[in-house]
Scaffold this motif. Sequence first.
Motif, PDB file in Angstrom:
ATOM      1  N   ILE A  46       0.842  -1.191   0.000  1.00 29.24           N
ATOM      2  CA  ILE A  46       0.000   0.000   0.000  1.00 29.24           C
ATOM      3  C   ILE A  46       0.883   1.249   0.000  1.00 29.24           C
ATOM      4  CG2 ILE A  46      -1.742   1.292   1.315  1.00 29.24           C
ATOM      5  CD1 ILE A  46      -2.809  -1.346   0.080  1.00 29.24           C
ATOM      6  N   ASP A  47       0.592   2.165  -0.926  1.00 22.91           N
ATOM      7  CA  ASP A  47       1.358   3.409  -1.023  1.00 22.91           C
ATOM      8  C   ASP A  47       0.772   4.534  -0.181  1.00 22.91           C
ATOM      9  OD1 ASP A  47       3.363   2.593  -3.054  1.00 22.91           O
ATOM     10  OD2 ASP A  47       1.559   2.256  -4.252  1.00 22.91           O
ATOM     11  N   LEU A  48      -0.555   4.494   0.050  1.00 24.96           N
ATOM     12  CA  LEU A  48      -1.216   5.545   0.812  1.00 24.96           C
ATOM     13  C   LEU A  48      -2.536   4.988   1.337  1.00 24.96           C
ATOM     14  CD1 LEU A  48      -1.288   9.249   0.156  1.00 24.96           C
ATOM     15  CD2 LEU A  48      -3.524   8.189   0.287  1.00 24.96           C
ATOM     16  N   VAL A  49      -2.934   5.451   2.526  1.00 24.55           N
ATOM     17  CA  VAL A  49      -4.183   5.027   3.149  1.00 24.55           C
ATOM     18  C   VAL A  49      -5.110   6.235   3.268  1.00 24.55           C
ATOM     19  CG1 VAL A  49      -5.238   4.103   5.265  1.00 24.55           C
ATOM     20  CG2 VAL A  49      -3.008   3.241   4.507  1.00 24.55           C
ATOM     21  N   ILE A  50      -6.370   6.043   2.897  1.00 22.25           N
ATOM     22  CA  ILE A  50      -7.417   7.027   3.177  1.00 22.25           C
ATOM     23  C   ILE A  50      -8.406   6.321   4.090  1.00 22.25           C
ATOM     24  CG2 ILE A  50      -9.278   8.463   2.269  1.00 22.25           C
ATOM     25  CD1 ILE A  50      -7.779   8.523  -0.410  1.00 22.25           C
ATOM     26  N   GLY A  60     -10.666   4.622  13.319  1.00 21.99           N
ATOM     27  CA  GLY A  60      -9.551   5.020  12.466  1.00 21.99           C
ATOM     28  C   GLY A  60      -8.276   5.341  13.227  1.00 21.99           C
ATOM     29  N   LEU A  61      -8.397   6.010  14.378  1.00 21.13           N
ATOM     30  CA  LEU A  61      -7.194   6.348  15.143  1.00 21.13           C
ATOM     31  C   LEU A  61      -6.509   5.104  15.691  1.00 21.13           C
ATOM     32  CD1 LEU A  61      -7.843   9.563  17.277  1.00 21.13           C
ATOM     33  CD2 LEU A  61      -6.376   9.260  15.291  1.00 21.13           C
ATOM     34  N   THR A  62      -7.288   4.187  16.213  1.00 19.50           N
ATOM     35  CA  THR A  62      -6.716   2.944  16.731  1.00 19.50           C
ATOM     36  C   THR A  62      -6.037   2.172  15.607  1.00 19.50           C
ATOM     37  OG1 THR A  62      -8.426   2.870  18.436  1.00 19.50           O
ATOM     38  CG2 THR A  62      -7.231   0.819  17.995  1.00 19.50           C
ATOM     39  N   MET A  63      -6.689   2.127  14.446  1.00 15.49           N
ATOM     40  CA  MET A  63      -6.106   1.436  13.304  1.00 15.49           C
ATOM     41  C   MET A  63      -4.775   2.088  12.906  1.00 15.49           C
ATOM     42  SD  MET A  63      -7.163   1.259   9.378  1.00 15.49           S
ATOM     43  CE  MET A  63      -6.781   2.975   9.438  1.00 15.49           C
ATOM     44  N   CYS A  64      -4.740   3.425  12.881  1.00 15.92           N
ATOM     45  CA  CYS A  64      -3.502   4.133  12.531  1.00 15.92           C
ATOM     46  C   CYS A  64      -2.385   3.796  13.517  1.00 15.92           C
ATOM     47  CB  CYS A  64      -3.741   5.636  12.520  1.00 15.92           C
ATOM     48  SG  CYS A  64      -4.777   6.203  11.165  1.00 15.92           S
ATOM     49  N   LYS A  65      -2.738   3.728  14.789  1.00 18.85           N
ATOM     50  CA  LYS A  65      -1.754   3.358  15.814  1.00 18.85           C
ATOM     51  C   LYS A  65      -1.179   1.984  15.515  1.00 18.85           C
ATOM     52  CE  LYS A  65      -1.307   2.608  20.753  1.00 18.85           C
ATOM     53  NZ  LYS A  65      -1.994   2.282  21.977  1.00 18.85           N
ATOM     54  N   HIS A  66      -2.042   1.019  15.178  1.00 17.59           N
ATOM     55  CA  HIS A  66      -1.582  -0.345  14.870  1.00 17.59           C
ATOM     56  C   HIS A  66      -0.752  -0.375  13.589  1.00 17.59           C
ATOM     57  CE1 HIS A  66      -3.540  -2.383  18.140  1.00 17.59           C
ATOM     58  NE2 HIS A  66      -4.724  -1.880  17.800  1.00 17.59           N
ATOM     59  N   ILE A  67      -1.137   0.401  12.595  1.00 17.02           N
ATOM     60  CA  ILE A  67      -0.363   0.474  11.346  1.00 17.02           C
ATOM     61  C   ILE A  67       1.064   0.912  11.653  1.00 17.02           C
ATOM     62  CG2 ILE A  67      -0.051   1.846   9.225  1.00 17.02           C
ATOM     63  CD1 ILE A  67      -3.090   1.672   8.827  1.00 17.02           C
ATOM     64  N   LYS A  68       1.186   1.959  12.467  1.00 15.85           N
ATOM     65  CA  LYS A  68       2.509   2.484  12.832  1.00 15.85           C
ATOM     66  C   LYS A  68       3.287   1.454  13.656  1.00 15.85           C
ATOM     67  CE  LYS A  68       4.643   6.613  14.758  1.00 15.85           C
ATOM     68  NZ  LYS A  68       4.400   7.883  15.446  1.00 15.85           N
ATOM     69  N   GLU A  69       2.617   0.830  14.632  1.00 18.65           N
ATOM     70  CA  GLU A  69       3.277  -0.160  15.491  1.00 18.65           C
ATOM     71  C   GLU A  69       3.769  -1.365  14.701  1.00 18.65           C
ATOM     72  OE1 GLU A  69       0.825   0.709  19.634  1.00 18.65           O
ATOM     73  OE2 GLU A  69       0.275  -1.026  18.415  1.00 18.65           O
ATOM     74  N   GLN A  70       3.049  -1.711  13.624  1.00 15.04           N
ATOM     75  CA  GLN A  70       3.441  -2.861  12.814  1.00 15.04           C
ATOM     76  C   GLN A  70       4.507  -2.508  11.778  1.00 15.04           C
ATOM     77  OE1 GLN A  70      -0.075  -4.916  11.378  1.00 15.04           O
ATOM     78  NE2 GLN A  70      -0.939  -5.000  13.419  1.00 15.04           N
ATOM     79  N   HIS A  73       4.776   2.112   6.603  1.00 19.44           N
ATOM     80  CA  HIS A  73       5.165   3.509   6.444  1.00 19.44           C
ATOM     81  C   HIS A  73       4.298   4.279   5.463  1.00 19.44           C
ATOM     82  CE1 HIS A  73       8.637   2.783   8.934  1.00 19.44           C
ATOM     83  NE2 HIS A  73       8.911   1.711   8.212  1.00 19.44           N
ATOM     84  N   ALA A  74       3.195   3.715   5.028  1.00 22.76           N
ATOM     85  CA  ALA A  74       2.318   4.413   4.085  1.00 22.76           C
ATOM     86  C   ALA A  74       1.729   5.648   4.770  1.00 22.76           C
ATOM     87  CB  ALA A  74       1.195   3.495   3.608  1.00 22.76           C
ATOM     88  N   GLY A  95       0.718   8.899  12.634  1.00 24.76           N
ATOM     89  CA  GLY A  95       1.080   8.803  11.227  1.00 24.76           C
ATOM     90  C   GLY A  95       0.137   9.457  10.243  1.00 24.76           C
ATOM     91  N   VAL A  96      -0.885  10.152  10.721  1.00 20.96           N
ATOM     92  CA  VAL A  96      -1.806  10.832   9.804  1.00 20.96           C
ATOM     93  C   VAL A  96      -1.132  12.097   9.283  1.00 20.96           C
ATOM     94  CG1 VAL A  96      -4.039  11.996   9.606  1.00 20.96           C
ATOM     95  CG2 VAL A  96      -3.845   9.869  10.915  1.00 20.96           C
ATOM     96  N   VAL A  97      -1.010  12.186   7.958  1.00 20.82           N
ATOM     97  CA  VAL A  97      -0.341  13.342   7.346  1.00 20.82           C
ATOM     98  C   VAL A  97      -1.330  14.376   6.825  1.00 20.82           C
ATOM     99  CG1 VAL A  97       1.715  12.005   6.740  1.00 20.82           C
ATOM    100  CG2 VAL A  97      -0.124  12.261   5.063  1.00 20.82           C
ATOM    101  N   ALA A  98      -2.603  13.977   6.660  1.00 21.48           N
ATOM    102  CA  ALA A  98      -3.615  14.924   6.185  1.00 21.48           C
ATOM    103  C   ALA A  98      -4.938  14.626   6.883  1.00 21.48           C
ATOM    104  CB  ALA A  98      -3.775  14.829   4.672  1.00 21.48           C
TER     105      ALA A  98
END
Length: 120
Positions: A46-50, A60-70, A73-74, A95-98
């Motif tokens: 995955i290049d980017l997540v929306i 969504g926030l919990t998921m973002c936390k898990h994405i970063k922990e795993q 880097h998208a 890890g949310v950039v926008a």
Amino acid sequence: MPRILVIDDAKTMRDALKDLLIPAGFEVVEAENGEQGLERMGQHAIDLVISDLNMPGMDGLTMCKHIKEQGYHAPIFMLTTQTSPELKARAKEHGVVAWIVKPHKDDILLGGIRKVLKLS
């Protein structure tokens, strides 16, 4: 072709994003919730997540936390109706950039995606 993971419990929103992203030259992978989103991250490059913020089960926030922990880097775009500065600050930590408030403008979303992926 850049691959974007779209995570939203509303099929109409996923379909609208697909209708925007596919003609713009992106491949789209879909997920209905945070758990499926994490699963898709492990199945696809995955290049980017929306992602939506408010979803049943894992939000969504919990998921973002898990994405970063795993160690993924998208970059993540949070597409939400929420305008809370506190939520936005917490999202950046995960890890949310926008942070894009619904209803969004398609040209601004596409421009942000292209900028983050360095496509324009």
